[in-house]
Scaffold this motif. Structure first.
Motif, mmCIF file in Angstrom:
data_model
loop_
_atom_site.group_PDB
_atom_site.id
_atom_site.type_symbol
_atom_site.label_atom_id
_atom_site.label_comp_id
_atom_site.label_asym_id
_atom_site.label_seq_id
_atom_site.Cartn_x
_atom_site.Cartn_y
_atom_site.Cartn_z
ATOM 1 N N HIS A 16 12.988 -18.365 -30.834
ATOM 2 C CA HIS A 16 11.848 -17.575 -30.415
ATOM 3 C C HIS A 16 10.688 -17.887 -31.334
ATOM 4 O O HIS A 16 10.860 -18.448 -32.430
ATOM 5 N N ILE A 20 10.699 -10.780 -34.431
ATOM 6 C CA ILE A 20 10.947 -9.928 -33.268
ATOM 7 C C ILE A 20 10.498 -8.507 -33.582
ATOM 8 O O ILE A 20 10.929 -7.908 -34.567
ATOM 9 N N TYR A 88 11.595 -5.496 -26.722
ATOM 10 C CA TYR A 88 11.700 -6.583 -27.695
ATOM 11 C C TYR A 88 10.587 -7.592 -27.415
ATOM 12 O O TYR A 88 10.501 -8.131 -26.309
ATOM 13 N N THR A 90 8.313 -11.025 -28.882
ATOM 14 C CA THR A 90 7.989 -12.108 -29.803
ATOM 15 C C THR A 90 6.623 -12.641 -29.376
ATOM 16 O O THR A 90 6.012 -12.126 -28.430
ATOM 17 N N MET A 113 17.033 -9.938 -34.199
ATOM 18 C CA MET A 113 16.881 -8.938 -33.150
ATOM 19 C C MET A 113 17.692 -7.689 -33.492
ATOM 20 O O MET A 113 18.861 -7.769 -33.883
#
Length: 389
Positions: A16, A20, A88, A90, A113
């Motif tokens: 990612h 996060i 969540y 990013t 995460m």
């Protein structure tokens, strides 16, 4: 405990852009209080931004903010059944999950995460068909994916007794049933016998049979989900006597809402039923843990649990709500509502990700429901252990 492949990939794949940001909040059960939910969400976003900017490059924050603003502008926070949200974010994606429990509000900013709020949601997968049955009418609701949907009425749906049986008039031989021949030409009857009452009861049982057959044919045989019966006590008993549906659950609801069932009444029913399912699961987990202990397949030492998790040997991981074990790696830092200045990430969160990646189950339970007392964590292994407790 069932987690679909897409969510498992989200939990276990670390590719990612940027850290996060996790935001969790409860949803007000009343739809007209949605503005209060939005206010709380905006406050959590502001706090998460402050924590983010205290550690990470500010030039990437607009990417997070843009996705959150897009969500706020295009999505409705509640969806009938959901009692909370887990978001969540990013720099390049946002994932939103609706929770079946009133999550504690909070946020976190971390390179890992924060999965515990989401895994708690999946520990009790709730999907079933709800039959709301009265003496002469029937409705079916499907509860799945945090949604309540009323089943579509078709030509063969036994919506009401009259529509199903027609204006049924018993034949001449059924209008008067003899209980034995008298001395004269007329029949004699048992004391208290009422032919009309007997006919009405026969119609009602035939109607219940029609409902049972319809649910089994059109739903149970198709989706294989449990069937929960909502009906007053007497109707409950009569329907269960004639039902041939093997998936008719022992979980039930005996307080029937008004004919024009309100949204709040339906939610009250569903939440009550969900609590019953959850309680049964907790009892099953306790038995499971006791049996595993007898087979020497349980561990309570955190280091042994960590070793077993990495080896893929943990079948079930139990974590007490709110439990925290600092991660040994000093590079794993987490900023959240408890410590914006930063602290070591929660090792239990990392273990939960690892266990999930090896197809193990994770349960986050209140202290009273933990299978072992005086412990914040415990695990059931796939193979016997020689751990000395």
């Amino acid at each position: 405990m069932a987690i679909n492949a897409d969510i498992k990939n989200l939990l276990t794949v670390s590719s990612h852009k940027g850290p996060i940001v996790t935001i969790v909040l409860p949803l007000n059960p009343k739809a007209d209080n949605a503005s209060a939910d939005r206010t709380q969400l905006n406050s959590l976003i502001a706090q998460a931004k402050k924590a983010y900017l205290s550690k990470y490059l500010s030039k990437f924050w607009p990417d997070y903010e843009e996705q959150l603003n897009q969500f706020l502008q295009t999505e409705t926070l509640g969806n009938h059944v959901a009692q909370g949200l887990a978001i969540y974010v990013t720099a390049d994606q946002i994932n939103v999950f609706r929770l079946n429990y009133p999550a504690k509000p909070g946020f976190a900013v971390s390179d890992t995460m924060q999965v515990l709020p989401l895994l708690k949601d999946f520990e009790f997968p709730l999907a079933y068909n709800l039959v709301v049955l009265r003496k002469n009418s029937f409705h079916l609701f499907q509860i799945q994916n945090r949604l309540i949907e009323e089943a579509e009425v078709t030509a063969d749906t036994p919506t009401t007794l009259v529509d199903t049986l027609g204006n049924y008039v018993p034949g001449d031989d059924q209008k008067v049933k003899s209980a034995g021949q008298g001395r004269g030409h007329g029949a004699t009857f048992k004391r208290g016998y009422d032919p009309k009452e007997e006919s009405d009861r026969s119609d009602q049982l035939r109607y219940f049979q029609a409902v049972d057959e319809y649910v089994q044919k059109n739903f149970t045989n198709q989706d294989h989900l449990p069937v929960v019966l909502a009906a007053e006590t007497k109707v409950q008993g009569e329907f269960r006597k004639i039902s041939k549906n093997n998936l008719l659950s022992n979980v039930k609801f005996e307080k029937i809402p008004s004919l024009r069932t309100s949204h709040e009444e339906l939610l009250d029913m569903v939440h009550n039923i969900n609590d019953q399912f959850n309680h049964l699961t907790v009892m099953e987990l306790a038995v499971h843990f006791d049996n595993a202990t007898g087979a020497k397949k349980t561990v309570t030492n955190i280091n042994h649990i960590a070793d077993a998790a990495v080896a893929g040997s943990v079948a079930t991981l139990f974590i007490k709500e709110g439990a925290y074990v600092p991660e040994k790696d000093a590079n794993h830092v987490q900023f959240d509502s408890e410590a914006v200045e930063g602290h070591a990430s929660n090792l239990l969160n990392d273990l939960a990700i690892t266990v999930t990646g090896f197809n193990g189950d994770v349960y986050i339970l209140p202290e009273a429901e933990m299978p072992i007392h005086d412990s914040d964590y415990a695990a059931v292994l796939r193979f016997p252990t020689t751990e000395v407790k």
